[in-house]
Write an enzyme that holds these catalytic residues in place. Structure first.
Site, PDB file in Angstrom:
ATOM      1  N   GLN A  20       0.808  -1.225   0.000  1.00 54.29           N
ATOM      2  CA  GLN A  20       0.000   0.000   0.000  1.00 54.29           C
ATOM      3  C   GLN A  20       0.840   1.274   0.000  1.00 54.29           C
ATOM      4  O   GLN A  20       0.357   2.324  -0.390  1.00 54.29           O
ATOM      5  CB  GLN A  20      -0.949  -0.023   1.203  1.00 54.29           C
ATOM      6  CG  GLN A  20      -1.971  -1.139   1.105  1.00 54.29           C
ATOM      7  CD  GLN A  20      -2.959  -1.137   2.254  1.00 54.29           C
ATOM      8  OE1 GLN A  20      -2.689  -1.715   3.299  1.00 54.29           O
ATOM      9  NE2 GLN A  20      -4.103  -0.502   2.090  1.00 54.29           N
ATOM     10  N   ARG A  77       3.682  -0.061  13.059  1.00 55.61           N
ATOM     11  CA  ARG A  77       3.422  -1.373  12.468  1.00 55.61           C
ATOM     12  C   ARG A  77       3.531  -1.277  10.949  1.00 55.61           C
ATOM     13  O   ARG A  77       2.829  -0.460  10.333  1.00 55.61           O
ATOM     14  CB  ARG A  77       2.019  -1.855  12.869  1.00 55.61           C
ATOM     15  CG  ARG A  77       1.622  -3.130  12.172  1.00 55.61           C
ATOM     16  CD  ARG A  77       0.219  -3.606  12.537  1.00 55.61           C
ATOM     17  NE  ARG A  77      -0.086  -4.775  11.758  1.00 55.61           N
ATOM     18  CZ  ARG A  77      -1.186  -4.943  11.016  1.00 55.61           C
ATOM     19  NH1 ARG A  77      -2.137  -4.022  11.002  1.00 55.61           N
ATOM     20  NH2 ARG A  77      -1.355  -6.032  10.307  1.00 55.61           N
ATOM     21  N   HIS A 121       1.063  -9.239   4.581  1.00 58.77           N
ATOM     22  CA  HIS A 121      -0.080  -8.345   4.387  1.00 58.77           C
ATOM     23  C   HIS A 121      -0.430  -8.392   2.888  1.00 58.77           C
ATOM     24  O   HIS A 121      -0.395  -7.394   2.196  1.00 58.77           O
ATOM     25  CB  HIS A 121       0.237  -6.927   4.875  1.00 58.77           C
ATOM     26  CG  HIS A 121      -0.959  -6.092   5.190  1.00 58.77           C
ATOM     27  ND1 HIS A 121      -1.129  -5.445   6.400  1.00 58.77           N
ATOM     28  CD2 HIS A 121      -2.045  -5.776   4.470  1.00 58.77           C
ATOM     29  CE1 HIS A 121      -2.275  -4.766   6.396  1.00 58.77           C
ATOM     30  NE2 HIS A 121      -2.848  -4.947   5.226  1.00 58.77           N
ATOM     31  N   ASN A 165      -1.908 -10.763   8.471  1.00 58.41           N
ATOM     32  CA  ASN A 165      -2.927  -9.733   8.571  1.00 58.41           C
ATOM     33  C   ASN A 165      -4.219 -10.250   7.944  1.00 58.41           C
ATOM     34  O   ASN A 165      -4.270 -10.516   6.746  1.00 58.41           O
ATOM     35  CB  ASN A 165      -2.495  -8.475   7.821  1.00 58.41           C
ATOM     36  CG  ASN A 165      -3.537  -7.373   7.932  1.00 58.41           C
ATOM     37  OD1 ASN A 165      -3.748  -6.828   9.002  1.00 58.41           O
ATOM     38  ND2 ASN A 165      -4.217  -7.062   6.820  1.00 58.41           N
ATOM     39  N   GLU A 166      -5.233 -10.439   8.767  1.00 61.33           N
ATOM     40  CA  GLU A 166      -6.588 -10.713   8.306  1.00 61.33           C
ATOM     41  C   GLU A 166      -6.737 -11.940   7.401  1.00 61.33           C
ATOM     42  O   GLU A 166      -7.074 -11.809   6.210  1.00 61.33           O
ATOM     43  CB  GLU A 166      -7.158  -9.485   7.591  1.00 61.33           C
ATOM     44  CG  GLU A 166      -7.097  -8.217   8.419  1.00 61.33           C
ATOM     45  CD  GLU A 166      -7.862  -7.057   7.794  1.00 61.33           C
ATOM     46  OE1 GLU A 166      -8.163  -7.126   6.596  1.00 61.33           O
ATOM     47  OE2 GLU A 166      -8.158  -6.090   8.513  1.00 61.33           O
ATOM     48  N   ASN A 295      -8.190  -5.942  14.069  1.00 61.56           N
ATOM     49  CA  ASN A 295      -8.499  -4.770  13.251  1.00 61.56           C
ATOM     50  C   ASN A 295      -9.996  -4.540  13.333  1.00 61.56           C
ATOM     51  O   ASN A 295     -10.788  -5.439  13.017  1.00 61.56           O
ATOM     52  CB  ASN A 295      -8.106  -5.009  11.784  1.00 61.56           C
ATOM     53  CG  ASN A 295      -6.602  -5.140  11.616  1.00 61.56           C
ATOM     54  OD1 ASN A 295      -5.844  -4.873  12.553  1.00 61.56           O
ATOM     55  ND2 ASN A 295      -6.169  -5.533  10.425  1.00 61.56           N
ATOM     56  N   TYR A 297     -13.140  -1.893  12.341  1.00 69.47           N
ATOM     57  CA  TYR A 297     -13.607  -0.721  11.593  1.00 69.47           C
ATOM     58  C   TYR A 297     -15.082  -0.435  11.832  1.00 69.47           C
ATOM     59  O   TYR A 297     -15.496   0.713  11.906  1.00 69.47           O
ATOM     60  CB  TYR A 297     -13.357  -0.914  10.093  1.00 69.47           C
ATOM     61  CG  TYR A 297     -11.894  -0.817   9.758  1.00 69.47           C
ATOM     62  CD1 TYR A 297     -11.306   0.412   9.531  1.00 69.47           C
ATOM     63  CD2 TYR A 297     -11.077  -1.945   9.722  1.00 69.47           C
ATOM     64  CE1 TYR A 297      -9.944   0.528   9.256  1.00 69.47           C
ATOM     65  CE2 TYR A 297      -9.727  -1.851   9.463  1.00 69.47           C
ATOM     66  CZ  TYR A 297      -9.169  -0.610   9.230  1.00 69.47           C
ATOM     67  OH  TYR A 297      -7.820  -0.497   8.979  1.00 69.47           O
ATOM     68  N   GLU A 353      -5.305  -2.187  13.929  1.00 70.38           N
ATOM     69  CA  GLU A 353      -5.823  -1.211  12.960  1.00 70.38           C
ATOM     70  C   GLU A 353      -7.164  -0.692  13.435  1.00 70.38           C
ATOM     71  O   GLU A 353      -8.025  -1.478  13.849  1.00 70.38           O
ATOM     72  CB  GLU A 353      -6.066  -1.841  11.580  1.00 70.38           C
ATOM     73  CG  GLU A 353      -4.830  -2.120  10.787  1.00 70.38           C
ATOM     74  CD  GLU A 353      -5.134  -2.742   9.413  1.00 70.38           C
ATOM     75  OE1 GLU A 353      -6.211  -2.459   8.827  1.00 70.38           O
ATOM     76  OE2 GLU A 353      -4.279  -3.514   8.937  1.00 70.38           O
ATOM     77  N   TRP A 400      -5.039   3.124  11.785  1.00 69.03           N
ATOM     78  CA  TRP A 400      -4.886   2.893  10.354  1.00 69.03           C
ATOM     79  C   TRP A 400      -5.396   4.140   9.636  1.00 69.03           C
ATOM     80  O   TRP A 400      -6.560   4.442   9.786  1.00 69.03           O
ATOM     81  CB  TRP A 400      -5.688   1.672   9.876  1.00 69.03           C
ATOM     82  CG  TRP A 400      -5.435   1.435   8.409  1.00 69.03           C
ATOM     83  CD1 TRP A 400      -6.152   1.948   7.352  1.00 69.03           C
ATOM     84  CD2 TRP A 400      -4.357   0.686   7.851  1.00 69.03           C
ATOM     85  NE1 TRP A 400      -5.587   1.558   6.176  1.00 69.03           N
ATOM     86  CE2 TRP A 400      -4.485   0.792   6.437  1.00 69.03           C
ATOM     87  CE3 TRP A 400      -3.297  -0.040   8.385  1.00 69.03           C
ATOM     88  CZ2 TRP A 400      -3.578   0.176   5.565  1.00 69.03           C
ATOM     89  CZ3 TRP A 400      -2.412  -0.654   7.508  1.00 69.03           C
ATOM     90  CH2 TRP A 400      -2.559  -0.544   6.114  1.00 69.03           C
ATOM     91  N   TRP A 408      -6.353  -0.926  -1.919  1.00 70.73           N
ATOM     92  CA  TRP A 408      -6.728  -2.174  -2.589  1.00 70.73           C
ATOM     93  C   TRP A 408      -7.686  -1.935  -3.766  1.00 70.73           C
ATOM     94  O   TRP A 408      -7.374  -1.130  -4.626  1.00 70.73           O
ATOM     95  CB  TRP A 408      -7.273  -3.171  -1.552  1.00 70.73           C
ATOM     96  CG  TRP A 408      -6.321  -3.331  -0.383  1.00 70.73           C
ATOM     97  CD1 TRP A 408      -6.527  -2.933   0.906  1.00 70.73           C
ATOM     98  CD2 TRP A 408      -4.977  -3.882  -0.397  1.00 70.73           C
ATOM     99  NE1 TRP A 408      -5.420  -3.215   1.678  1.00 70.73           N
ATOM    100  CE2 TRP A 408      -4.465  -3.802   0.912  1.00 70.73           C
ATOM    101  CE3 TRP A 408      -4.171  -4.454  -1.392  1.00 70.73           C
ATOM    102  CZ2 TRP A 408      -3.184  -4.247   1.250  1.00 70.73           C
ATOM    103  CZ3 TRP A 408      -2.902  -4.911  -1.057  1.00 70.73           C
ATOM    104  CH2 TRP A 408      -2.430  -4.801   0.245  1.00 70.73           C
TER     105      TRP A 408
END
Ligand code: BGC
Length: 450
Positions: A20, A77, A121, A165-166, A295, A297, A353, A400, A408
């Site tokens: 990213q 991170r 990631h 990650n995820e 994470n 959101y 995040e 984040w 993405w």
């Protein structure tokens, strides 16, 4: 004196990920990743954006560390790009890739910022994808080998490691919904990917212990607290399915060494063999870890729908939404943390995040005011604090993201940063008001005005 005070050792940070922000997608011996391949195929990403240049962090990391220092971060991170280290995914090591992360980490340590490295990631070496990617069990073995190289090379410099990650996004978003690289749309593939990713986590956790490194290792899961749309029995069934799909499918193997029966039954009714699990796999996956990264959101609100395979449909309640069309729901973070404490782990837990996308603009005087993000973060800091007050062992909080970046499938359309990146002006960095908020919060270790 701040009105909300966090524990003395609480760590404040910000997070990013290699693809990213780094750019330099084909420099210094880096191999192709599945995201290089996916973004270079037209039609996959908004505006056909790519991470070829991104924030050019690969060349500007020193400047970025100065900004982190200015904000006062305790910890940062970032993620390591596997194909920078092993261009083909295994075999020959690219020393220049190792050097980049070594320089980054040394510079962070000199700046008094604790490095936290994520090993994966999402930028899988394309060469491994050519052999089936995460669907192929060998990829778990190669991941472990890559992890061991990183422990050996940087183990004495990096105190905090995150394997993945995820995994939910790696498996479901990328292999069932097809929105992320490699863009598959097949449930059985997605289930096999989830299992192999979790297996690779367990293998790398085991190698970490064996390496004798004096750091801590965990995994980052994306979790959302799930609420039924009503008190009806049916909506509660729907919420339970949604929770099993989003959360428990990943939490249970890691913490309890098993997959949730409810979904296993569903999958076994549909396929003869939904995916391959070998004897001993779940023992490996559930090896003890030092912390859980989450994470967060938004929450999920769901309603029963018998036409859906998983019997639930997501509802959008009337509320405030971010640019991602994600509901702003800070209480979901408190509820989630309390639930994790109750059912899964006594911690430590890190929020690895949390943040929000808004349509930020540069004002005439060159500054960037982002009041909605400031509010979002404040409310989530308070929500985290409430969990602490309820006894949850929450040890730190990474916002984040440190800077706007390649979001993405949405390309550069969505801005999550507390630092603005002016893509039209040589990726110039501008601290947003939210960066100043974080600076204040770090200085006071809390919030002055409730
Ligand atoms: C990911 C980030 C992403 C963020 C916002 C998380 O799923 O780890 O890479 O940018 O959410 O969508």
């Amino acid at each position: 004196m701040a009105e909300i005070v966090f524990p003395e050792n609480f760590e404040w940070g910000a997070a990013t990920a290699s693809y990213q922000i780094e750019g330099a997608y084909n420099e210094d011996g880096k191999g192709e990743s599945i995201w290089d391949r996916f973004t270079h195929q037209k039609g996959n990403i908004a505006n056909n954006d790519t991470g070829d240049l991104a924030c050019d962090h690969y060349h500007r990391y020193q400047e970025d560390i100065k900004l982190m220092q200015k904000i006062g971060l305790d910890t940062y991170r970032f993620s390591i790009s596997w194909p920078r280290i092993l261009p083909a995914g295994n075999g020959k090591i690219n020393q220049k890739g190792i050097d980049f992360y070594k320089n980054l980490v040394e510079e962070l340590l000199e700046a008094g910022i604790k490095p936290a490295a994520t090993l994966y990631h999402w930028d899988l070496p394309q060469k491994l994808q050519d052999n089936g990617g995460w669907e192929n069990r060998d990829t778990a073995k190669y991941f472990d080998q890559y992890a061991q190289i990183m422990y050996r090379e940087l183990g004495d410099l990096i105190p905090r490691w995150i394997t993945h990650n995820e995994p939910m996004v790696v498996s479901m978003v990328a292999n069932l919904w097809g929105e992320h690289a490699p863009g598959n749309q097949e449930l059985q593939k997605a289930l096999q990917v989830a299992h192999n990713v979790l297996l690779s986590h367990g293998l790398a956790a085991q190698s970490f212990r064996e390496s004798g490194i004096d750091g801590e290792l965990g995994i980052t899961l994306n979790l959302n607290h799930v609420y039924p749309n009503s008190d009806s029995k049916k909506d509660q069934i729907a919420a339970d399915y949604c929770d099993a799909f989003n959360n428990r499918w990943f939490l249970d193997p890691v913490f309890k060494g098993k997959y949730p029966e409810k979904l296993m039954d569903l999958y076994q009714n549909k396929f003869d063999q939904p995916f391959e699990v070998k004897a001993g796999d779940l023992d490996i996956i559930s090896r003890e870890i030092d912390f859980l990264g989450i994470n967060y959101y938004s929450r999920a609100v769901v309603k029963y729908d018998e036409d859906e395979f998983y019997n639930f449909k997501t509802i959008k309640p009337e509320a405030e939404y971010t640019e991602m069309n994600w509901e702003v729901y800070p209480k979901g973070l408190t509820d989630l943390l309390k639930r994790l404490d109750r059912e899964y782990t006594k911690g430590p837990i890190f929020i690895t995040e949390n943040g929000a996308a808004y349509d930020d603009q540069i004002a005439e005087d060159g500054s960037v005011h982002d009041p909605k993000r400031v509010n979002y973060l404040k409310e989530h800091f308070k929500a985290a604090h409430q969990a602490l007050e309820a006894g949850v062992n929450l040890a730190g909080y990474y916002v984040w993201s440190l800077m706007d970046n390649f979001e993405w499938a949405y390309g550069y359309n969505k801005r999550f940063g507390i630092i603005y990146i002016d893509y039209d002006n040589h990726q110039k960095r501008i601290l947003k008001d939210s960066a100043r908020l974080l600076k204040d919060v770090i200085e006071n270790n809390g919030l002055k005005n409730k």
